[in-house]
Design an enzyme around this catalytic site. Structure first.
Site, PDB file in Angstrom:
ATOM      1  N   TYR A 261       9.859  -1.732   8.111  1.00 25.92           N
ATOM      2  CA  TYR A 261       8.416  -1.490   8.133  1.00 25.92           C
ATOM      3  C   TYR A 261       7.837  -1.672   6.736  1.00 25.92           C
ATOM      4  O   TYR A 261       6.759  -2.234   6.560  1.00 25.92           O
ATOM      5  CB  TYR A 261       8.118  -0.082   8.675  1.00 25.92           C
ATOM      6  CG  TYR A 261       8.459   0.054  10.142  1.00 25.92           C
ATOM      7  CD1 TYR A 261       7.624  -0.495  11.107  1.00 25.92           C
ATOM      8  CD2 TYR A 261       9.619   0.703  10.561  1.00 25.92           C
ATOM      9  CE1 TYR A 261       7.935  -0.391  12.462  1.00 25.92           C
ATOM     10  CE2 TYR A 261       9.935   0.807  11.900  1.00 25.92           C
ATOM     11  CZ  TYR A 261       9.097   0.260  12.858  1.00 25.92           C
ATOM     12  OH  TYR A 261       9.406   0.354  14.188  1.00 25.92           O
TER      13      TYR A 261
ATOM     14  N   ASN B 158       1.165  -4.928  18.875  1.00 25.70           N
ATOM     15  CA  ASN B 158       1.450  -6.370  18.947  1.00 25.70           C
ATOM     16  C   ASN B 158       1.113  -6.930  20.336  1.00 25.70           C
ATOM     17  O   ASN B 158       1.747  -6.554  21.320  1.00 25.70           O
ATOM     18  CB  ASN B 158       2.943  -6.582  18.639  1.00 25.70           C
ATOM     19  CG  ASN B 158       3.358  -8.052  18.712  1.00 25.70           C
ATOM     20  OD1 ASN B 158       2.518  -8.928  18.855  1.00 25.70           O
ATOM     21  ND2 ASN B 158       4.668  -8.296  18.594  1.00 25.70           N
TER      22      ASN B 158
ATOM     23  N   CYS C  33       8.494  -8.228  16.854  1.00 25.81           N
ATOM     24  CA  CYS C  33       8.358  -6.902  16.263  1.00 25.81           C
ATOM     25  C   CYS C  33       9.599  -6.048  16.541  1.00 25.81           C
ATOM     26  O   CYS C  33       9.805  -5.025  15.888  1.00 25.81           O
ATOM     27  CB  CYS C  33       7.085  -6.215  16.755  1.00 25.81           C
ATOM     28  SG  CYS C  33       6.976  -6.061  18.530  1.00 25.81           S
ATOM     29  N   HIS C  34      10.440  -6.502  17.490  1.00 30.84           N
ATOM     30  CA  HIS C  34      11.687  -5.772  17.734  1.00 30.84           C
ATOM     31  C   HIS C  34      12.654  -5.905  16.550  1.00 30.84           C
ATOM     32  O   HIS C  34      13.624  -5.167  16.466  1.00 30.84           O
ATOM     33  CB  HIS C  34      12.359  -6.278  19.025  1.00 30.84           C
ATOM     34  CG  HIS C  34      12.681  -7.750  19.015  1.00 30.84           C
ATOM     35  ND1 HIS C  34      11.742  -8.710  19.336  1.00 30.84           N
ATOM     36  CD2 HIS C  34      13.818  -8.425  18.714  1.00 30.84           C
ATOM     37  CE1 HIS C  34      12.297  -9.919  19.242  1.00 30.84           C
ATOM     38  NE2 HIS C  34      13.564  -9.771  18.858  1.00 30.84           N
TER      39      HIS C  34
ATOM     40  N   GLU D  99      20.193 -11.045  20.562  1.00 33.11           N
ATOM     41  CA  GLU D  99      20.180 -11.918  19.384  1.00 33.11           C
ATOM     42  C   GLU D  99      21.429 -11.743  18.520  1.00 33.11           C
ATOM     43  O   GLU D  99      21.578 -12.411  17.491  1.00 33.11           O
ATOM     44  CB  GLU D  99      18.921 -11.637  18.546  1.00 33.11           C
ATOM     45  CG  GLU D  99      17.636 -11.954  19.308  1.00 33.11           C
ATOM     46  CD  GLU D  99      16.391 -11.800  18.436  1.00 33.11           C
ATOM     47  OE1 GLU D  99      16.512 -11.532  17.240  1.00 33.11           O
ATOM     48  OE2 GLU D  99      15.281 -11.944  18.994  1.00 33.11           O
TER      49      GLU D  99
END
Lengths: 200, 173
Positions: free
Chosen positions: A138, A161, A169-170, A196
């Protein structure tokens, strides 16, 4: 002749008006009159609502919220020329399919951030640059957005978002290693990071 | 978010508007311009509506509004198509009636004596007749759709009806 005989001239048989209405979005698109096209993309989380403008993907909504309400909000905030269009949403749906299948690491579809303003937009622009499979903090996205001390505000910005997954944003977590929150719920954040191959 | 002045102009997403009114618009057009031309008239009607939709001032009577647009399209199409409808060869339609199946999208209007009678009407009378007897709309609503007075709408319906009965009687002889 009775006037009641006239009634049958005006029948909507075999779902004719339904078929015509379904074909209408393409007619509107060809005429350049489609401002917001929407559709649904398959995902491990269920059907995602995706909405695109001429500029790009403007909204991605996780299942849960009422679709009618979401579309009304888009109509009020963007344009009431909102139509379901498989053609307008084809590219984003295909890229999402590939992403969830593990065949895509970068989204090529352009993003339209016109539902956001100011700091939020800057935070999302910074977030869009975090590579697939890695995480940032952040504080780092706040700094990249020009306000190094605004990590809490950055968290709020990410929480609003309008295009999660595509603007990742994850991939934003706490400096100390905590996961933080997520607009789609924390399990989805974890699932995306695992997909991912990021360390969770 | 836009507030205040925007509230009076709030209208549903066009998709919802289309879903809500597609059937009545199609039924009106199908009866006014015939099955062959109804598809094009339908898309033209909703394109015109889509074009005007964002700047529409009064969103309270969307059904009345879209039927007004459809009426204009029908009257225009009727002016262009009337000559053609009148020159349809005078075949004995009755014999074909029982062999007519399927073909959901294409309806052979030319074989339908009621349609041929309606198609022979001047476009304004035809539109008024369809509003009144196919959609069961009031004279006030018909006047609104045709940008005329209630008295004129009534006259259109009555004249159309008289002519319709003459044509049918003539065909029966």
């Amino acid at each position: 002749m009775r006037t009641s005989e006239l009634k049958r001239l005006g029948q909507d048989r075999a779902g004719r008006s339904k078929a015509l209405a379904a074909a209408f979005a393409d007619v509107a698109l060809d005429e350049g009159l489609l401002d917001v096209g929407y559709g649904f993309a398959d995902s491990p989380f269920g059907a995602l609502l995706v909405a695109v403008t001429r500029r790009g993907l403007v909204r991605l909504q996780y299942p849960g919220r009422d679709v009618g309400e979401e579309l009304e909000e888009l109509a009020a905030r963007l344009s009431p020329r909102v139509l379901e269009s498989s053609r307008a949403t084809g590219e984003v749906r295909r890229e999402l399919d590939e992403y969830f299948a593990g065949d895509r690491r970068i989204f090529d579809v352009p993003v339209d951030l016109s539902l956001t303003t100011g700091f939020t937009r800057a935070v999302l622009a910074a977030t869009a640059r975090i590579p697939f499979g890695s995480t940032s903090t952040y504080r780092a996205v706040a700094e990249a957005a020009g306000s190094p001390r605004a990590s809490r505000a950055a968290g709020n910005a990410l929480g609003s978002n309008p295009v999660p997954i595509v603007v990742p944003c994850h991939r934003v977590v706490h400096t100390g290693g905590g996961l933080g929150g997520y607009t789609g719920g924390l399990e989805r954040k974890v699932a995306l990071l695992r997909l991912e191959g990021a360390a969770v | 978010m836009k507030h205040g002045s925007a509230t009076s102009r709030t209208r549903p997403p066009f998709q919802a508007f289309l879903e809500e009114h597609r059937s009545i618009v199609y039924r009106f057009l199908r009866a006014s311009v015939g099955g062959e031309r109804a598809d094009d008239a339908f898309q033209e009607t909703f394109l015109a509506a889509l074009r005007a939709y964002p700047s529409l001032e009064d969103g309270r009577n969307l059904r009345g509004w879209v039927l007004t647009i459809a009426t204009r399209k029908a009257i225009d199409a009727g002016r262009a198509g009337r000559r053609r409808a009148l020159t349809v060869p005078d075949v004995a339609a009755v014999g074909d009636a029982n062999g007519q199946v399927g073909g959901e999208s294409e309806v052979f209007d030319a074989d339908d004596p009621v349609w041929r009678a309606v198609a022979s009407l001047p476009p304004r009378q035809r539109a008024a007749i369809v509003h009144r007897y196919v959609l069961d709309r009031s004279y006030a609503e018909i006047a609104g759709a045709m940008a005329s007075t209630e008295a004129a709408a009534r006259a259109n319906v009555h004249q159309g009806l008289r002519k319709l009965k003459e044509v049918v009687r003539h065909e029966d002889e």
